[in-house]
Design a protein around this motif. Structure first.
Motif, PDB file in Angstrom:
ATOM      1  N   TRP A 186      85.423 -13.864  61.310  1.00 59.17           N
ATOM      2  CA  TRP A 186      85.738 -12.944  60.213  1.00 59.17           C
ATOM      3  C   TRP A 186      86.459 -13.676  59.073  1.00 59.17           C
ATOM      4  CZ3 TRP A 186      85.309  -9.140  57.081  1.00 59.17           C
ATOM      5  CH2 TRP A 186      86.410  -8.621  56.390  1.00 59.17           C
ATOM      6  N   ILE A 206      81.743  -9.347  60.602  1.00 59.37           N
ATOM      7  CA  ILE A 206      82.520  -8.288  61.249  1.00 59.37           C
ATOM      8  C   ILE A 206      82.098  -8.194  62.693  1.00 59.37           C
ATOM      9  CG2 ILE A 206      83.221  -5.907  61.176  1.00 59.37           C
ATOM     10  CD1 ILE A 206      82.878  -5.790  58.428  1.00 59.37           C
ATOM     11  N   PHE A 247      90.306  -4.405  69.010  1.00 56.98           N
ATOM     12  CA  PHE A 247      91.049  -3.967  67.832  1.00 56.98           C
ATOM     13  C   PHE A 247      92.449  -4.562  67.792  1.00 56.98           C
ATOM     14  CE2 PHE A 247      87.771  -0.661  68.396  1.00 56.98           C
ATOM     15  CZ  PHE A 247      87.048  -1.004  67.271  1.00 56.98           C
ATOM     16  N   TRP A 302      91.795  -7.725  66.126  1.00 52.08           N
ATOM     17  CA  TRP A 302      91.549  -7.517  64.696  1.00 52.08           C
ATOM     18  C   TRP A 302      92.848  -7.332  63.939  1.00 52.08           C
ATOM     19  CZ3 TRP A 302      87.905  -7.530  60.944  1.00 52.08           C
ATOM     20  CH2 TRP A 302      86.634  -7.915  61.347  1.00 52.08           C
ATOM     21  N   MET A 350      94.105  -9.676  60.887  1.00 49.76           N
ATOM     22  CA  MET A 350      94.333  -9.124  59.545  1.00 49.76           C
ATOM     23  C   MET A 350      95.800  -9.212  59.160  1.00 49.76           C
ATOM     24  SD  MET A 350      91.878  -5.881  59.185  1.00 49.76           S
ATOM     25  CE  MET A 350      93.019  -4.916  60.101  1.00 49.76           C
ATOM     26  N   GLY A 369      97.401   1.721  64.818  1.00 46.69           N
ATOM     27  CA  GLY A 369      96.678   2.450  63.776  1.00 46.69           C
ATOM     28  C   GLY A 369      97.413   2.410  62.455  1.00 46.69           C
ATOM     29  N   VAL A 370      98.727   2.671  62.499  1.00 49.04           N
ATOM     30  CA  VAL A 370      99.507   2.694  61.259  1.00 49.04           C
ATOM     31  C   VAL A 370      99.510   1.307  60.611  1.00 49.04           C
ATOM     32  CG1 VAL A 370     101.838   2.945  60.365  1.00 49.04           C
ATOM     33  CG2 VAL A 370     100.927   4.648  61.914  1.00 49.04           C
ATOM     34  N   ILE A 400      97.169  -0.967  60.805  1.00 52.39           N
ATOM     35  CA  ILE A 400      95.865  -1.199  60.172  1.00 52.39           C
ATOM     36  C   ILE A 400      95.822  -0.515  58.812  1.00 52.39           C
ATOM     37  CG2 ILE A 400      93.392  -0.719  60.312  1.00 52.39           C
ATOM     38  CD1 ILE A 400      93.524  -1.004  63.278  1.00 52.39           C
ATOM     39  N   VAL A 401      96.230   0.765  58.793  1.00 49.06           N
ATOM     40  CA  VAL A 401      96.131   1.524  57.535  1.00 49.06           C
ATOM     41  C   VAL A 401      97.049   0.921  56.476  1.00 49.06           C
ATOM     42  CG1 VAL A 401      96.529   3.761  56.475  1.00 49.06           C
ATOM     43  CG2 VAL A 401      95.446   3.622  58.714  1.00 49.06           C
ATOM     44  N   MET A 460      95.668  -2.448  55.142  1.00 49.08           N
ATOM     45  CA  MET A 460      94.515  -2.314  54.253  1.00 49.08           C
ATOM     46  C   MET A 460      94.926  -1.669  52.936  1.00 49.08           C
ATOM     47  SD  MET A 460      92.267  -3.811  55.835  1.00 49.08           S
ATOM     48  CE  MET A 460      90.914  -3.629  54.715  1.00 49.08           C
ATOM     49  N   ARG A 461      95.941  -0.809  52.993  1.00 44.83           N
ATOM     50  CA  ARG A 461      96.357  -0.111  51.782  1.00 44.83           C
ATOM     51  C   ARG A 461      97.173  -1.033  50.871  1.00 44.83           C
ATOM     52  NH1 ARG A 461      97.385   1.633  47.842  1.00 44.83           N
ATOM     53  NH2 ARG A 461      98.241   3.604  47.084  1.00 44.83           N
TER      54      ARG A 461
END
Lengths: 313, 395
Positions: free
Chosen positions: B70, B76, B294, B297, B301, B347-348, B350-351, B354-355
């Motif tokens: 990636w 991906i 994940f 991932w 990231m 989850g938080v 990741i968001v 990305m944000r």
């Protein structure tokens, strides 16, 4: 046995169709593969669980389901739509990371939904407080074992799908949505308020997913992972039908639902087909049903990425 | 910059770092202080500490592998768990005493078997999927990873099915000296700790050996990757990531390059699986759960896509999340189950990433440039010169 499998395939397909329409709609209008779609179904299922627990059965029944359950169904649809709209407003709308970035973000969103549900309800299985029914007697002689609940699922899904069809083909919003799916920039310069259409898409897509989740809970049971586990099957249906095509998603949903439920006959093909020996069959067990769907998905991506109903890219 | 230069003038080194690097360094120092504090006061048992280090190394290795795919090439790949699993099952089926097919081979043979299986699987998954558009690749790869998991779960005559494979030997089984190292080392009592006497027994020495294994795996992978990343080959991969059509226009066979990167990354992931099998001494189909994908991932990231240092850092953060949330169980006033908290946190993260910072905490900057080029450039008066030269101004 084939008739019975076809019947249960039809029930399962209805659920897949409800999920795949929403995924396809969001794909074509918000322009990304929404990995949180499965968990939106879970949100709908649990919202219905809470509502049904609160309102009770409310007297009479339709197709073996108490009135209260239909109230819960509506709440589940509404809740799934509400959660998706809030997510769109709070998270996706403000982001500028392209479709791949949104895809990855939606995985995070999926985990957040699932984690919150698991915090509230625990990781264990649960069911709606509706007693299981006996299979319909009139169909038993044909070897078909379906309950009134199954009939209710198929009927409700049909109503929703027909409703969507009417909305897309005969209303103003539907025309705007189709225009936007076709070419967002052109739709925008033609005076369509694309952000409103996008929001409406989320409401419809997530609402249908919520309905699918409620029925999935009725068909088998509720668990925080139920939506995520179904997500790949729904992706397979959407890709088979052609990403971005709503009618393709319906067709793909039916086909994938049938294929996964009809897997048991693969090993007994000989007894069903004429002209081949009875012992003949493809030795693949029911445990590989999902794997078959995934392999079909990859094969479609390779051979015809636009799917059955999609336009050639 | 060599270690001696850093030691000579730590202030200059510090001011030469970017803000993000200073932040991460601060975080690492704080984390190490916390861990050492835990060790000294006896809250954290030394054996468990080494287990955590091994686990963090495993995630770092997985992140390095995914980073090739990636971070360098922009593939991906959502089938990380499948390669991790095939690595673990490869060595387990070759070396475990309860293996239904081979069994009782030396773990080094298991390592080779695992790598060979991973390479084959990478080709099997890569050949159909690497020609696909990016978002199709994501869906197809997670689908095929599930197929692998379903096969391992159900082919009981080969894999023992859901009961998993037990009786996996430690990695140094059959080696001279190292095989019996944990048994021959004496029990060392450490009595000068404020938390009371801690006796370092056999499990401690076994855990230490595991750390040696994972550190050598990481070191080997890291140096290969660092070299590859800066090489002409790595430059082609980075071109593919930013503009595949451009790479093709320059006459590069992008499919072949993507396949090479895919196989290389998958081999490193399988290495992590091999280590895991010999750390845990038991593998089961549950180890192929997509959540592992994940986790990795998030690590990549968070660290910064394309950055090897970032991947290492991300691996450690993942273990901090995974194991740190366990400690929260001790607090009884928390009114809900802790297990989903981990999922929520992932989850938080990741968001939020990305944000607010899609490029990650430590995006690749000067690690793409030969160090001599940066160090030999003429001095400039401002602080953060190295950063400015590497083109990392916030413009």
């Amino acid at each position: 046995m084939v008739l019975d499998l076809l019947a249960s395939g039809l029930v399962y397909s209805s659920i897949i169709v409800l999920g795949s329409i929403g995924l396809s709609l969001v794909y074509s209008i918000a322009n990304f593969a929404n990995f949180a779609h499965g968990d939106t179904m879970t949100v709908g299922a649990y919202a219905a669980l809470v509502t049904f627990g609160a309102v009770g059965s409310l007297g009479g029944t339709v197709l073996g389901l108490p009135y209260g359950f239909f109230v819960a169904l509506v709440v589940g649809i509404g809740m799934a739509a509400l959660v998706a709209v809030v997510t769109e407003k709070v998270v996706y709308e403000a982001m500028d990371v392209g479709s791949i970035g949104l895809l990855i973000t939606s995985i995070g969103i999926a985990f957040v939904y699932r984690a919150v549900i698991q915090m509230g309800f625990g990781a264990d299985f649960t069911r709606y407080d509706i007693s299981a029914l006996r299979p319909i007697d009139a169909l038993l002689p044909y070897g078909i074992r379906v309950t009134l609940h199954d009939v209710a699922i198929v009927a409700s899904a049909t109503v929703l799908v027909v409703g969507l069809h009417v909305l897309l083909q005969y209303t103003d919003l539907g025309r705007k949505m189709r225009a936007m799916a076709d070419n967002p920039d052109l739709a925008r310069v033609s005076g369509i308020r694309t952000d409103r259409v996008k929001l409406a898409t989320w409401v419809i897509g997530a609402g249908l997913a919520g309905a699918g989740g409620v029925f999935l809970g009725l068909f088998s049971r509720l668990a925080p992972r139920m939506g995520f586990d179904l997500l790949l099957i729904i992706f397979a249906a959407v890709i088979l039908g052609g990403i971005g095509s709503v009618y393709g998603a319906m067709l793909g949903g039916v086909l994938i639902g049938m294929v996964t439920q009809l897997t048991p006959i693969l090993s007994e093909l000989g007894t069903i087909l004429p002209l081949v020996p009875d012992s003949w069959g493809i030795p693949i067990g029911i445990e590989y049903a999902n794997a078959i769907a995934f392999v079909i998905m990859v094969a479609v991506l390779l051979v015809r990425p636009s799917g059955i109903a999609g336009e050639a890219v | 910059m060599s270690v001696r230069e850093i030691a000579d003038d730590p202030k200059a080194y510090w001011s030469g770092l970017t803000r993000a690097e200073q932040g991460v360094s601060g975080f690492i120092i704080g984390f190490v202080v916390l861990l050492v504090g835990g060790l000294f006061t006896g809250i954290l048992a030394p054996t468990y500490f080494l287990f955590l280090v091994g686990l963090a190394g495993m995630y770092s290795l997985l992140s390095l592998g995914l980073n090739v795919q990636w971070g360098y090439t922009g593939l991906i790949n959502f089938s990380v768990a499948a390669f991790f699993g095939i690595g673990a099952y490869g060595t387990a089926l070759a070396s475990a005493s309860s293996s239904p097919i081979a069994g009782n081979l030396a773990p080094v043979v298991g390592l080779l078997v695992a790598l060979a299986l991973a390479a084959i699987l990478a080709l099997l998954i890569g050949i159909p999927t690497l020609r696909l558009r990016a978002d199709y690749l994501a869906i197809a790869s997670i689908g095929l990873a599930e197929v692998v998991r379903i096969i391992i779960l159900n082919e009981e005559q080969v894999t023992n099915g859901s009961s998993g494979v037990r009786g996996i030997p430690a990695f140094f089984d059959g080696w001279p000296l190292l095989e019996t190292f944990p048994q021959t080392m004496p029990n060392i009592a450490v009595s000068w700790l404020p938390g009371g006497t801690v006796v370092l027994r056999q499990p401690f020495w076994s855990a230490l050996l595991n750390v040696v294994v994972v550190v050598s795996f990481i070191a080997a992978s890291y140096f290969v990757l660092r070299r590859a990343h800066r090489s002409p080959w790595g430059r082609v991969l980075r071109t593919i990531r930013s503009d595949e059509d451009l790479a093709r226009a320059l006459g590069k066979n992008t499919y072949r390059y993507k396949m090479q990167a895919f196989v290389l990354g998958s081999l490193i992931m399988a290495l992590a699986g091999v280590f895991y099998a010999h750390l845990n001494l038991f593998v089961a189909p549950g180890d192929l759960d997509p959540i592992t994908t994940f986790y990795v991932w998030v690590a990549v990231m968070l660290g910064g896509s394309g950055s090897n240092r970032g991947a290492l850092f991300g691996g450690f953060v993942i273990v901090a999340i995974r194991e740190g949330t366990r400690f929260l169980n001790a607090f009884e006033f928390i009114p809900f189950d802790i297990a989903p908290l981990r999922l929520l946190l992932i989850g938080v993260i990741i968001v939020l990433l990305m944000r607010f910072r899609p490029q990650g905490v430590l995006p690749p900057q000067r690690e793409l440039i030969w160090p001599s080029v940066v160090d030999d450039a003429p001095e400039q008066p401002d602080s953060g010169v190295r950063g400015a030269k590497a083109g990392e101004n916030d413009d």
